[in-house]
Each structure stands twice: as C-alpha cells, then as structure tokens.
Design a protein around this motif. Sequence first.
Motif, short mmCIF file in Angstrom:
data_model
loop_
_atom_site.label_atom_id
_atom_site.label_comp_id
_atom_site.label_asym_id
_atom_site.label_seq_id
_atom_site.Cartn_x
_atom_site.Cartn_y
_atom_site.Cartn_z
N ASN A 14 0.83 -1.15 0.02
CA ASN A 14 -0.05 0.02 -0.05
C ASN A 14 1.12 1.26 0.03
OD1 ASN A 14 -0.63 -1.12 3.14
ND2 ASN A 14 0.47 0.43 2.99
N GLY A 15 0.43 2.40 0.13
CA GLY A 15 0.88 3.66 0.18
C GLY A 15 1.92 3.73 1.17
N THR A 16 2.72 4.89 1.29
CA THR A 16 3.67 5.15 2.42
C THR A 16 2.74 5.35 3.81
OG1 THR A 16 5.52 6.28 3.32
CG2 THR A 16 3.70 7.81 2.17
N ALA A 17 3.29 4.87 4.99
CA ALA A 17 2.90 4.77 6.35
C ALA A 17 3.60 6.30 6.88
CB ALA A 17 2.99 3.72 7.06
N SER A 18 5.05 6.52 6.54
CA SER A 18 5.84 7.31 7.30
C SER A 18 6.86 7.98 6.41
CB SER A 18 6.20 6.55 8.81
OG SER A 18 6.80 7.65 9.56
N GLY A 19 6.97 7.98 5.29
CA GLY A 19 8.00 8.44 4.31
C GLY A 19 7.51 9.68 4.20
N ALA A 20 6.69 10.42 4.61
CA ALA A 20 6.03 11.86 4.44
C ALA A 20 5.47 12.39 5.71
CB ALA A 20 5.83 12.28 3.05
N LYS A 55 -1.92 8.64 1.50
CA LYS A 55 -0.94 7.99 2.16
C LYS A 55 -1.68 6.74 2.22
CE LYS A 55 0.11 8.43 6.56
NZ LYS A 55 0.32 8.92 7.83
N LYS A 56 -0.98 5.64 3.02
CA LYS A 56 -1.71 4.36 3.54
C LYS A 56 -3.11 4.99 4.00
CE LYS A 56 -1.52 0.66 6.75
NZ LYS A 56 -0.74 0.13 8.00
N SER A 57 -4.08 3.78 3.60
CA SER A 57 -5.48 4.01 3.69
C SER A 57 -6.24 5.08 3.00
CB SER A 57 -5.65 4.30 5.24
OG SER A 57 -5.19 3.20 6.18
N GLN A 75 -11.87 -0.81 -3.20
CA GLN A 75 -12.87 -0.62 -2.17
C GLN A 75 -12.16 -0.76 -0.79
OE1 GLN A 75 -16.51 -1.06 -3.34
NE2 GLN A 75 -16.75 0.13 -1.28
N PHE A 76 -12.42 0.58 -0.17
CA PHE A 76 -12.29 0.57 1.49
C PHE A 76 -13.43 0.26 2.09
CE2 PHE A 76 -8.98 2.64 4.51
CZ PHE A 76 -9.94 2.42 5.67
N HIS A 77 -13.70 -0.85 2.63
CA HIS A 77 -15.09 -1.14 3.37
C HIS A 77 -15.02 -0.50 4.86
CE1 HIS A 77 -16.25 -3.72 0.31
NE2 HIS A 77 -14.92 -4.50 0.29
N ALA A 78 -15.54 0.82 5.01
CA ALA A 78 -15.38 1.39 6.09
C ALA A 78 -15.92 0.58 7.39
CB ALA A 78 -16.24 2.66 6.11
#
Length: 596
Positions: free
Chosen positions: A276-282, A302-304, A391-394
């Motif tokens: 997934n996308g970065t968690a703490s790179g920026a 970013k992530k999520s 899809q991000f199932h909330a």
Amino acid sequence: MMIIRTIAFLILLGTSCHSLVRVNADTNSATRPNVVLVMTDDQGYGDLSCHGNPILKTPNIDRLSANSIRFTDFHVSPFCTPTRAALMTGNYPGYTGAYRTSSGRTMMHRDEKTIANLFGDNGYVTGMVGKWHLGDNAPHRPQDRGFQDVVWHRCGGVGQASDYWGNDYFDDTYERNGRFEKFEGYCTDVWFREGIRFIEENQTKPFFLYLALNAPHGPYRVPPEWAEPYTGNRSVTNPNFYGMIANIDHNVGILRDRIARLGLAENTILIFMTDNGTASGAKFDGLDSEAKLGYNAGMRGKKSSLYDGGHRVPFFLHWPQAGLVGGKDVHTQAAHIDVLPTLADLCGIPVSDDYKPNGISLKPLLEHTKLDDAQRSESEPELPRDHHVVQFHAGAHARAFPPQPLEYSVVMDHRWRLVNSNGQGLFDILADPAQRNNVADEHPEVVTRLRTAYQSFWEKVSPRLTPVRIDVGNPTNNPTVLCSQDWYMPSGNPPWNFGSIARRPRVTGPWMLDVRKAGRYRITLRQMPKEADKPIVAVRAKLEIAGQTHELDVKPDSRGVVFDIELPTGPTELVTWFYDNNGKAGGAYFTEVESF
C-alpha cells in the motif's frame, strides 16, 4: 506500416507464448521458472531513490528496477490484509472475505484457493516467509492455504496482540510449520535468511517463494546503524522508517547475489512490490493530503487513502531467460488481482475453474516489452478490462456506492479516478497527477460511466461480505488460541494491540467459530496471553456458546478461568465476559479452546 507492425507483434507474441507453454508443459520439468515474490509492508511508491526520493538510498532495489519490466500504474489496496488476499487469490478482497485488518474480517472464505495451491498442485515447492495477516488459526494459516514450508509471525504486525508475547523485532519467536521457534537477529534479516534457506534447500526443483516482509510497518524499530544516515535531517519525517527500508535494500542485494551464485538468476522470476502507500515516508495533513514534508512522488494520499498515494505502488518483474529485462516501462493500468493469473500464464500453469480470478494475465504487456523500440512505440496491447475498482470497506460494515457516505471506493481507468472519500470527486490523472482539481461537473458522462461500471463489481462482491469462521476441534490446530482482534464487531475495531488491551476496555464481541468435532472441550478465558503469566483483574467470568451459558468466580491471582463443556458440531459463536466488583464487564481478550 501500422498493419505490418501489428502483424509482427502478433507473430512474436504467438511464438513466445507457444515457447513458454512448450517449455513448461511438463510438470516435472526442471526448466520451469522459479518465482520469488518480495513484498514490503507500508512502503510507498515514493519510498525508493529510483522513484526520485532525494534522500533515501536504495541502490540494490534501484539496480533491480533498472533491469526489470516496470509497471508504472500498478495498484493494490490501501492497507495490509486486502492486498494480501487479492495477491493470494487473484480476486477482489471483498469477494475473498478478507477485506479489513481486524474485527474478524482478515480471513478468506474456505472455498478460496491460493496461488500456493495452484503452484503446489502443479509440481512446485511452495514457501512463505514473514507476514501473513490472513488468519492465525486453522483453516486460515499459510500452511492451511497451500504453503508447504512456512516461517511467519501472527497478526498484522510483530508485537501486536496475537503475535507471540514479547516479540519486538529483535531475537523474536516465530512459527515454523506449526511450531514456535526462537530466532536470532533483526526481523527483516531473519526473513531474508529464511528465504535464502528455502531457495538453497529447493534449488534443484521449481519453487515459489512468497517473501512478505513486516517492515517498514510500525512500530519503527531498526538497528541504529541503518537509521543513522537519516537522523538529524529536517526533511526526514521518520529516520527509523527510512532505516528500515535501507535494511530491506541491503537484504535485497544479498538475496539477488545468492540466487546468482546458485546459478538460478536466469530462470527465476523475481518480483518486487509493496502492499500500500507510505505510512511514514512523508508528513501529511490527514490521509488524503499531499505531502507537507518529505517525498511522495507528487501524489496525494498515504496508506489508507483512496487517492493514488494510498494504493499506487512499485511493481518490478525480472526474468532474464524470457527476455523480461532492460528497464522497460509498462504504462497500462494493472493491479494485485492480476499477479496470480500472470504468473500462472508465464509458468505454463492452467488456471482451473476452482480459481476464477477477477484479475487478468498481464503476459501480453510483458511480451510487448520484448519488441524493438520502433515497434514498442505503438500502443500497448489492449487488455480485456477497461476499469478497476479499489474498495475501502469502512469499519466493519459494507455499503454500496454513494450517496451512502461511509463506504469509500475509487473506480479508475487509465485516465480517470472517480473517488468517493468524504464526498465524490472526478480527477483526470494524466493532466492532474496530484488530484487537486475535481472535474466531475465538467465530465458528467465519465461519472455516469464509472458509477455504472462499479455496479457489476458490487454485485459480485457484496454477497461475499459475510462472516468467515475459525475452526475449533481441528486436529491440526488444537488448542485453538483466539485473540480479541478477531471479534466480529458490528462497528469499529475490537482491541487488537496491547496498548488497547492493557486498558481492559469494557467491550466484548463474538468469535465466529466452526466446531469440527463434537465432544468435550476445555475453554480457558484470559485477559493476557498465557505466555505473559499475568493475573486476571476481575471477580467473575462468563461465556456463551452453542446455546449454553456458563459462569464461574475468578480465583485470586488466577491466570485463566477454565470451563469444561460439551459442544456439538457446526457453526457457533463464542462470547466472553470478565466482570469487576462494580459489575462492569470486558471480554476475555485471549481464549484457548481445546478439544479432548
């Protein structure tokens, strides 16, 4: 001229496909390619120096990128479990049942078959090392899902609640083929060491290795020498995060060198990707902003996040013997659901109706990279798909597309992103890669087309957003050790880490179980794992299961409350309570269910 080039491409593609199938048709043939799939955790597209990061140094991954086929528009899910489920099955995460990171939604339906099943059934030795995050108990462990040689940690991260008590990235205890074992060294070093051990032991056979790292996922722990080059730099948001990636890069170099020294590099398909996308790179202002500090390759999110920074990731594929080298780019949109059908196609393995992946083979795109420059300047081959859905199932719920505000989705094609995240926006990714300008009003026909395309996805996925059950009484996993992270909550997340569990939250929920054997069971309720040897802070314990209710007083200094009961076979729910002197209750965050 266009016709001539098209004919030349089709001839080359047909010849290459015939050659690969002929070479790999014999399931006992030693000429079939090996596969090593390396996936890191929470490393974004911008967390590589080959993608323009001006501070982070990743020379070994850069060298792999420079000689690989690179998919520049490759998409996964915005966080851990869904990407892993899609990668393993070739199906949309919601369809598999594993679409969240806790709350009982991390396990795949029993009828889902994996890439390990596919390769193992076709003569490959299959190995899995590192982070699984698709279930800690039967029938959901990697060894239950087709992997023959496994070394892994439980839960979604080292040190999380269901992981072995006391693990902290250094000298930890992991599970090897069903038994816990103490390992020396830093976690990433251990995973690569075990991956190389698997390759060495199986070098005379075709093998499939899934090397799934937990780094650079938090907590951000790494030997200090890796973080030191980034410490004190005000442009670095997290020196340990960069240090974890630098350590991964070092190990990628060791892995590639060992594969080469064993004489396996030419006929090994080596893939590098992230989940997934970065968690703490920026540094970001929320999930969906552009980077305020640091580097995110010009992307928003970013992530999520459902913006590209949350799910567009690196994907490098290197296979010298098939000519899949040279640092060439593929710009056609591709996704994690395509990995299983693509690898099966490259290795000459038929995909039976037991799989029915939602993904498609990317082999035509890979073959296109082998044309000369003049021929490749023409358009890449069209694939039988004109859009993709993330899809991000909330929460624990699943709802349809807008106007419902709690369901987050993005429908995308090569140009457009229809994002539903706290409102709806349409973005022209070619003209606006940072996704700053919502152009939905200017292009209503695109919005309508992508919303319509979403409906077929939803019709396929939504019936499968149903509970997935954990076995009890399974002889391969007895006792079954349950953790509150798998409570099937109606909303929100249950206690899934020791920070929340230590507060003894006044909440409980059901474990969705399948009793595989009728008879006597011993159910032991605890607030902390058995290995922690911590006393229970409560005066009374209660459980409900299979239509039965049982209560017992908690003895002073007790570590566990034991119930001996009879259970029939079949699906059931287990709910637990610990009551204090004021009658307030929380659940048994750890529970063992043992069949006798």
